[in-house]
Each structure stands twice: as structure tokens, then as C-alpha cells.
Scaffold this active site. Structure first.
Site, PDB file in Angstrom:
ATOM      1  N   HIS A 131     -39.714  12.388  -9.297  1.00  0.00           N
ATOM      2  CA  HIS A 131     -40.499  13.381  -8.551  1.00  0.00           C
ATOM      3  C   HIS A 131     -41.905  13.551  -9.099  1.00  0.00           C
ATOM      4  O   HIS A 131     -42.737  14.223  -8.484  1.00  0.00           O
ATOM      5  CB  HIS A 131     -39.762  14.732  -8.486  1.00  0.00           C
ATOM      6  N   ASP A 161     -33.437  10.588 -10.458  1.00  0.00           N
ATOM      7  CA  ASP A 161     -34.738  11.217 -10.657  1.00  0.00           C
ATOM      8  C   ASP A 161     -35.443  10.673 -11.895  1.00  0.00           C
ATOM      9  O   ASP A 161     -35.894  11.414 -12.758  1.00  0.00           O
ATOM     10  CB  ASP A 161     -34.623  12.741 -10.748  1.00  0.00           C
ATOM     11  N   SER A 237     -42.154  18.047 -16.611  1.00  0.00           N
ATOM     12  CA  SER A 237     -41.265  17.050 -16.011  1.00  0.00           C
ATOM     13  C   SER A 237     -41.621  15.645 -16.469  1.00  0.00           C
ATOM     14  O   SER A 237     -42.780  15.232 -16.403  1.00  0.00           O
ATOM     15  CB  SER A 237     -41.350  17.116 -14.486  1.00  0.00           C
ATOM     16  N   ILE A 255     -36.062  23.157 -14.113  1.00  0.00           N
ATOM     17  CA  ILE A 255     -35.740  24.455 -14.694  1.00  0.00           C
ATOM     18  C   ILE A 255     -35.042  25.307 -13.645  1.00  0.00           C
ATOM     19  O   ILE A 255     -35.208  25.096 -12.439  1.00  0.00           O
ATOM     20  CB  ILE A 255     -36.995  25.194 -15.212  1.00  0.00           C
TER      21      ILE A 255
END
Length: 488
Positions: A131, A161, A237, A255
């Protein structure tokens, strides 16, 4: 690294000593300033600080900021309105490059974090989140010393991811992070999170591992997570979660927060779940998941009791794809899988992850319970998982889920005859064998190939005994009808 180990060993010794230093007996006089007690207490704090400094010194040069640009297409609110709106805001009355009227493109910017995990010649590879970089049209990798490099997306995977980005650099001093063993991580372990939260690059936060193996229903089924209270915010991230030895144990991913800010509930993908993906990305630009062709179901306590597997933890194989590795290896619908390659199966999600991590072309052994008995291990050759839209329902055997025929279910189905025994058909898949036999949700199967079945255990046992063809007896309006025969 030896320096870190020595520091931590010294820290442990000091902590042991501190039990004496801080065990304050009654009426113990206060220690005067400058005493050995104060110096020893300060040494404990300094040992902590030195560990954190050493980990930071080791990791920060390998942690990068990942700046991305992404082209997005949106609906133009002024489409078709003519002058001055269309012309003033930029050809709003024209079609976009795909010929779709009323849309326009714009370039969005974003940032995340990453960690350098490999070097091959002058090519360095950065691990981050899908992402963050998976849809980027332009990637810039920024080192902790301010240098910037043009990045290239090597591969990305939305299910896990994760993404891998590369950049070229001739400087041999750019370090590569050491990957740890996330299987050894335990709640209470001290950890540190690195990254660029809210754009503040090269930030370090510290906390503990709050939990491991997080895989609740709202999370990804393909990964479990390390939970930490180390502060993680937007921009973290893709950055690494690191242990006290300076080893990457996870990639910070998301989170849980009602406000969007850190509330001490951060989650990282365990590094052991990702290690194989690095090779897969470099080799083929994608992650390759193992596949055996079994549809799994998490069953209730009552369901397990009727199956006769209440003494076991595991995953229920509710359907098996015909001509799949599992089918060829002897796994049948109704089998309760309790082990994979000698590792006990605790949940469906765990088995999904473990199967997905198997290398294509290798063999795996499954231990199953069938008819209340543990069978000898079944050997299955792992194949590559196809895309979801390529998986065909007509290959899913038997194409429905059998459920217990309880007294409550009889009332719902308006069955007055208390002597009727069998299983109830539910979740019939379109274009599946069950659909071909005209089975419908709510049908009651009383026999398989002419042999009566009273419960789930008997139904799946007879289904497993079926060779090449099967038909069912269906209770209907006080009588019984027999379906056509399905050949497999």
C-alpha cells in the site's frame, strides 16, 4: 553485534543486582548523594540507553524513506457544464485517454518507509508495503544521510501487503539490514520501530511486543501479525520492527485507531512470513503461493462433536477441488486436518498461511482424522495458486457444505417426522457438482449411494468411500427421491 550482546549481558547482571538495590527494607536510611547505590542505578539506565543507541546506529543507515507518486483517475465534477467551468479547470468537456467522458487524471503524492534487505552488485533492494509502493508511477528512495535515488518497483503483493523496490548505487558502505527469526518473538520482548511517521524521517520509537500471532477475522487470512505498543503512525508503513540485537523481526503495516493516530496498537508482518517473497519478487516479480486445492472451514464445537473430532485442534476440509494436488494425494471432503509437515494445526488461518508458504513443486505431508480415526500421513505435491478468477466452481467437490440436522433445523424446515435422519445441504456453489445434481439449500440428504447416513461423520465417511460416481437420497415432503449420478 557482539557489542550489543555484551551490553545486554551486562544489563541483565545489573538488573539482577538492582533487585538488591531497590528492595527497600523498613527504616532503611536514604542513600547520600554520590553513593555507590546511585552510581549503580545510573549504570542500569546507561546500559539501557547504550543498547538503544547501538541498535539505532546499526539500523538507521539501512532504513529509508519511500516517496511515491501515483496517477489517479477521478470523476470531473464540472464535466459537461461548458464555459467557464470546463475550460477554466482544464478541458472538462473532453474524454480522457481511455475514452471515458467526465473523468480526469491527477498525480497524488505519498510517503512511507522501507528497509534495505539485500544487495546484488550495485542493486539494492528495499522491502516495504504494497500500500506504500504497489501502485506508484514514480518512486524515490531517500537514505538517512539525505541522498536520493530513483526507485523501481520489483514486485508487489496485495494479499500479504508487501512490495520490493530496487535502486542503483555504487557506494559499498550502504548497509543491508540483518533479518531475524520472528518465530522466536514473544510477548514482552523489547522492540523498536523505525521509519518516517507523518514525514519525520529517521524516527525511532521503542516499546514491547504486546502479542504475537494476531489473526482475527477482520485481519488478513494470509498473515498473522506482531502487535506492539511502540508508537507507529502514518508514514511508518513499510519500516522495520527491530529486536534488541538489531535484527528485523517485522515490517510495520497498520494501526488500530479511532483517531488515525497511535494509541499503542501497531501491527507488523512477521519477517519469516516475508523472507521467501524477496526471492520470488526478484525472480518473477510476484509472490508465488503454494496451493493444494482444499476449501477450509472453521467449525463450531457442536459441529466437531458430530464429526467426532472434538479431541483435536485443526481445520475442516469442507470441499476439495477435483484433479487438485489434495485430491490426487487422497484428501477427501470431511477430513479434519490436524498436522502439516509434522506441525500441529491450530486454526484455519494458520493452515492457510502455512500452505501458502510452501514452495511450488515440493511435497507436503498432511495428517487427517477421517471417520474418527487418524490416518497415516497423506503426501501432496504442492502447485502454484491460480488467480481467484481462474478457480472454477465446477471443480469444487462436492460443491456444498453439509450441516447437522438438529431438532431446531427440523422445525425451520417443517419436518414433523422425528425418524428422519441425515444432513442438511447449505451453501450450494453455482456450477458445482451439487448444482449439477439440482441440490438446493435446505435439502436433507438421508443416504449416499444408497447407504443411509444419520449424521455428519457417516455422511462424509460414505462420501469418501464413493469411487468415481455418487448419488444422494433426498427427503422431500414425506417421501424420498434419488438424484442423478455425478461422475468424477
Amino acid at each position: 553485534m557482539k557489542k550489543l550482546v555484551k551490553l545486554f549481558a551486562g544489563l541483565a547482571l545489573l538488573l539482577f543486582t538492582s533487585t538488591q538495590l531497590f528492595a527497600d527494607p523498613p527504616k532503611r536510611p536514604a542513600a547520600p548523594a554520590g553513593s555507590n547505590t546511585v552510581n549503580s542505578s545510573l549504570a542500569i539506565v546507561e546500559a539501557f540507553q547504550n543498547v538503544f543507541r547501538s541498535v539505532s546506529d546499526t539500523m538507521l543507515p539501512a532504513v529509508v524513506e519511500v516517496d511515491v507518486k501515483e496517477t489517479k483517475t477521478v470523476q470531473d465534477p464540472f464535466s459537461g457544464m461548458g464555459w467557464p467551468f470546463g475550460d477554466f479547470f482544464g478541458n472538462g468537456n473532453q474524454n480522457d485517454k481511455d475514452g471515458k467522458k467526465g473523468t480526469r487524471e491527477y498525480e497524488a503524492s505519498g510517503l512511507g518507509s522501507g528497509v534495505i534487505v539485500r544487495r546484488t552488485g550495485n542493486t539494492l533492494y528495499v522491502l516495504t508495503n504494497n500500500h506504500v509502493a504497489g501502485s506508484a508511477t514514480k518512486i524515490t528512495v531517500k537514505l538517512n544521510d539525505g541522498r536520493e535515488f530513483e526507485g523501481k518497483l520489483v514486485g508487489a503483493d496485495s494479499r500479504m501487503d508487501v512490495a520490493l523496490v530496487s535502486f542503483e548505487a555504487t557506494d559499498p558502505s550502504i548497509p543491508v539490514a540483518k533479518l531475524g527469526d520472528s518465530d522466536k518473538v514473544q510477548p514482552g520482548d523489547i522492540c523498536m520501530a523505525f521509519g518516517a511517521p507523518l514525514g519525520y524521517s529517521q524516527s525511532v520509537t521503542q516499546g514491547i511486543v504486546s502479542a504475537t500471532g494476531r489473526s482475527e477475522s477482520h485481519m488478513s487470512a494470509i498473515s498473522d501479525y506482531i502487535q506492539t505498543d511502540a508508537a507507529i503512525n502514518q508514514g511508518n508503513s513499510g519500516g522495520p520492527l527491530v529486536n534488541i540485537y538489531g535484527e528485523v523481526i517485522g515490517i510495520n503495516t497498520w494501526i488500530a485507531s479511532s483517531s488515525g493516530g497511535s494509541v499503542g496498537l501497531g501491527f507488523a508482518i512477521p519477517i519469516n512470513n516475508i523472507k521467501n517473497s524477496i526471492d520470488s519478487f526478484i525472480k518473477s516479480g510476484k509472490m508465488t503461493y503454494g496451493w493444494v486445492g482444499v476449501s477450509l472451514l472453521e467449525v463450531t464445537k457442536e459441529y466437531k462433536e458430530e464429526l467426532g473430532v472434538q479431541a483435536y485442534d485443526g481445520a475442516f476440509a469442507v470441499e476439495v477441488f477435483t484433479n487438485s494436488p489434495a485430491f490426487k494425494g487422497g484428501i477427501k471432503p470431511g477430513d479434519y486436518i490436524i498436522e502439516l509437515n509434522g506441525k500441529k494445526v491450530k486454526t484455519v488461518n494458520q493452515l492457510v498461511r502455512d500452505v501458502g508458504s510452501l514452495r511450488v513443486g515440493t511435497t507436503a505431508t498432511f495428517k487427517v482424522v477421517r471417520g474418527g480415526k487418524v490416518l497415516p500421513p497423506l503426501t501432496v505435491k504442492v502447485e502454484e495458486r491460480a488467480k481467484d478468477d481462474e478457480i472454477q466452481n465446477n471443480k469444487m467437490w462436492p460443491g456444498f457444505i453439509a450441516t447437522p440436522l438438529t431438532d431446531d433445523v427440523k422445525k425451520q424446515l417443517k419436518i414433523d417426522d422425528k425418524k428422519v435422519r441425515g444432513v442438511v445441504v447449505s451453501n450450494v456453489e453455482e456450477k458445482s457438482p451439487a448444482a449439477s445434481l439440482r441440490l438446493q439449500n435446505g435439502d436433507v440428504i438421508t443416504a449416499v449411494n444408497g447407504k443411509p447416513v444419520a449424521n455428519l461423520a457417516e455422511f462424509y465417511a460414505e462420501l469418501a468411500n464413493a469411487q468415481k460416481s455418487v448419488n444422494f437420497d433426498i427427503y422431500s415432503n414425506g417421501g424420498t427421491i434419488t438424484t442423478g449420478t455425478y461422475k468424477f
